[in-house]
Design a protein around this motif. Structure first.
Motif, PDB file in Angstrom:
ATOM      1  N   ARG A  83      64.344  41.750  49.997  1.00  0.00           N
ATOM      2  CA  ARG A  83      64.210  40.390  49.458  1.00  0.00           C
ATOM      3  C   ARG A  83      62.769  40.112  49.056  1.00  0.00           C
ATOM      4  N   GLU A  86      62.136  41.953  45.847  1.00  0.00           N
ATOM      5  CA  GLU A  86      62.826  41.274  44.750  1.00  0.00           C
ATOM      6  C   GLU A  86      62.090  40.004  44.309  1.00  0.00           C
ATOM      7  N   GLU A  89      58.983  40.942  42.318  1.00  0.00           N
ATOM      8  CA  GLU A  89      59.323  41.386  40.967  1.00  0.00           C
ATOM      9  C   GLU A  89      59.626  40.202  40.072  1.00  0.00           C
ATOM     10  N   GLN A  90      60.300  39.193  40.614  1.00  0.00           N
ATOM     11  CA  GLN A  90      60.639  38.027  39.826  1.00  0.00           C
ATOM     12  C   GLN A  90      59.395  37.180  39.523  1.00  0.00           C
TER      13      GLN A  90
END
Length: 92
Positions: A83, A86, A89-90
């Motif tokens: 998480r 992620e 990366e976002q």
């Protein structure tokens, strides 16, 4: 009869040193077994041998518990890392 509905949400589960707690409990059960083994005859004379075998069963089940909570802890850490990766990366 009315159906029961909760008035508030359940609290988050408490997370603590689960692996250490289960390991400590397992060690305690095994020590209790070792302390009782020399007195097996006394327990047998009084038909209380289940005390000895309960301690051994507690130690055995504790070993299964250690395996389980270590896997659970590793899975929680993997999930948190995924998480976090992620979300970074976002953000980029």
């Amino acid at each position: 009869m009315a159906k029961w509905t909760p008035k508030h949400e359940a609290p988050e589960p408490l997370e603590g040193p689960v692996v250490a707690t289960i390991t400590g409990g397992t060690i305690l059960w095994f020590v209790l077994f070792l302390v009782q083994v020399p007195f097996y005859g006394w327990f047998d004379d009084r038909d209380l041998t289940w005390w000895v075998w309960t301690c051994l069963a507690g130690a055995g089940l504790g070993l299964i518990g250690i395996w389980y909570v270590r896997g659970r802890d590793a899975a929680l850490k993997r999930h948190a890392a995924a998480r976090a990766a992620e979300s970074t990366e976002q953000a980029e």
